[in-house]
Design a protein around this motif. Sequence first.
Motif, PDB file in Angstrom:
ATOM      1  N   ALA A 289       0.870  -1.173   0.000  1.00  0.00           N
ATOM      2  CA  ALA A 289       0.000   0.000   0.000  1.00  0.00           C
ATOM      3  C   ALA A 289       0.903   1.216   0.000  1.00  0.00           C
ATOM      4  CB  ALA A 289      -0.901  -0.011   1.230  1.00  0.00           C
ATOM      5  N   ASN A 290       1.163   1.798  -1.181  1.00  0.00           N
ATOM      6  CA  ASN A 290       2.132   2.877  -1.270  1.00  0.00           C
ATOM      7  C   ASN A 290       1.527   4.185  -1.741  1.00  0.00           C
ATOM      8  OD1 ASN A 290       1.677   2.247  -3.915  1.00  0.00           O
ATOM      9  ND2 ASN A 290       3.656   1.256  -4.243  1.00  0.00           N
ATOM     10  N   ALA A 291       0.216   4.235  -1.822  1.00  0.00           N
ATOM     11  CA  ALA A 291      -0.454   5.471  -2.219  1.00  0.00           C
ATOM     12  C   ALA A 291      -1.345   5.940  -1.083  1.00  0.00           C
ATOM     13  CB  ALA A 291      -1.294   5.243  -3.483  1.00  0.00           C
ATOM     14  N   THR A 292      -1.307   7.206  -0.817  1.00  0.00           N
ATOM     15  CA  THR A 292      -2.130   7.780   0.239  1.00  0.00           C
ATOM     16  C   THR A 292      -3.241   8.602  -0.384  1.00  0.00           C
ATOM     17  OG1 THR A 292      -0.245   7.888   1.724  1.00  0.00           O
ATOM     18  CG2 THR A 292      -2.139   9.259   2.274  1.00  0.00           C
TER      19      THR A 292
ATOM     20  N   VAL B  45       1.947   5.384  10.328  1.00  0.00           N
ATOM     21  CA  VAL B  45       1.244   4.803   9.191  1.00  0.00           C
ATOM     22  C   VAL B  45       2.210   4.817   8.010  1.00  0.00           C
ATOM     23  CG1 VAL B  45      -0.735   4.969   7.648  1.00  0.00           C
ATOM     24  CG2 VAL B  45      -0.992   5.572  10.074  1.00  0.00           C
ATOM     25  N   ASP B  46       2.726   3.652   7.670  1.00  0.00           N
ATOM     26  CA  ASP B  46       3.723   3.552   6.604  1.00  0.00           C
ATOM     27  C   ASP B  46       3.111   3.779   5.234  1.00  0.00           C
ATOM     28  OD1 ASP B  46       5.510   2.818   8.645  1.00  0.00           O
ATOM     29  OD2 ASP B  46       5.074   0.678   8.358  1.00  0.00           O
TER      30      ASP B  46
ATOM     31  N   ARG C  73      -0.501  -0.353   5.875  1.00  0.00           N
ATOM     32  CA  ARG C  73       0.640  -0.912   6.591  1.00  0.00           C
ATOM     33  C   ARG C  73       1.022   0.076   7.689  1.00  0.00           C
ATOM     34  NH1 ARG C  73       3.652  -1.585   2.645  1.00  0.00           N
ATOM     35  NH2 ARG C  73       4.957   0.271   2.805  1.00  0.00           N
ATOM     36  N   VAL C  74       1.040  -0.403   8.932  1.00  0.00           N
ATOM     37  CA  VAL C  74       1.257   0.462  10.093  1.00  0.00           C
ATOM     38  C   VAL C  74       2.323  -0.170  10.987  1.00  0.00           C
ATOM     39  CG1 VAL C  74       0.170   1.624  12.060  1.00  0.00           C
ATOM     40  CG2 VAL C  74      -1.173   1.159   9.985  1.00  0.00           C
ATOM     41  N   SER C  75       3.276   0.641  11.447  1.00  0.00           N
ATOM     42  CA  SER C  75       4.312   0.178  12.364  1.00  0.00           C
ATOM     43  C   SER C  75       4.060   0.751  13.754  1.00  0.00           C
ATOM     44  CB  SER C  75       5.704   0.591  11.874  1.00  0.00           C
ATOM     45  OG  SER C  75       6.036  -0.086  10.675  1.00  0.00           O
TER      46      SER C  75
ATOM     47  N   THR D 241       5.107  -4.436  12.723  1.00  0.00           N
ATOM     48  CA  THR D 241       4.542  -3.934  11.472  1.00  0.00           C
ATOM     49  C   THR D 241       3.334  -4.782  11.107  1.00  0.00           C
ATOM     50  OG1 THR D 241       6.697  -3.141  10.709  1.00  0.00           O
ATOM     51  CG2 THR D 241       4.974  -3.432   9.044  1.00  0.00           C
ATOM     52  N   VAL D 242       2.194  -4.129  10.995  1.00  0.00           N
ATOM     53  CA  VAL D 242       0.921  -4.806  10.754  1.00  0.00           C
ATOM     54  C   VAL D 242       0.435  -4.492   9.347  1.00  0.00           C
ATOM     55  CG1 VAL D 242      -1.429  -5.164  11.594  1.00  0.00           C
ATOM     56  CG2 VAL D 242       0.380  -4.477  13.195  1.00  0.00           C
TER      57      VAL D 242
END
Length: 230
Positions: free
Chosen positions: A39-42, A144-145, A153-155, A178-179
């Motif tokens: 998930a690399n787009a916000t 929030v990565d 993806r959240v660390s 990391t979830v």
Amino acid sequence: MRTDDRTRGTRPAFAIGLGALVFLAGMAARGALTHPPPANATRPVAEATAGPGPSGAVAGMPVGYTHSRDGARAAALSFASVVPQRALYLSRDQVTDAVRGLAADGARDALTAQVLADFDRAQPLLAASDTVTWWAVASLAVHVDAYTPDRARVSVWVTHVLSKQGVAPPQSSWATVTVELVWERDDWRIWSQTTAPGPTPALDASDVPATAAGLDQRLAGFELVDPAPK
């Protein structure tokens, strides 16, 4: 986390691996699953007026998060700390129900198998002594990565504390969890979780490490901040 007679012997924690005193916090796939695309787009999402959640519980575990970046953040915090802490109160069947309720469809079987393996390894170790078990997991910081409406993806930086007379001296562990989350069945579900050690602070000089008996004495009468599942 202090447990009473209800949690001794027959209701141990699946999240404690005592072989090398390593904390297996949460539902770690440990590479057993194929991860979803990153998930690399916000994308901007309207803020929820009622808060990000949770809004309910399943098998004693928090559920019901908003379909938003804040909802994913709140869900990850729960998966990283609340879930492994509360799991101490669950039976083996309840652990299965909890995992299956929280996991994503494609991850459910692998996560259930891994968590039950952790449970079966921890059960005899905790049941070996009828002393009080202290098990606490706390989230300290979160990032929030990556986020999209479908995946996140959240660390989370967490600390764990464990003490049990006759089993484990008082000890702490620090880790970054990391979830990976997916939006399914109208909630954020866990796809996978990985744990890396640290960053780990050094103990300052304000006190010396406690013994298990000394910890029990000093904390006599203390109650768990996060209540046990109902």
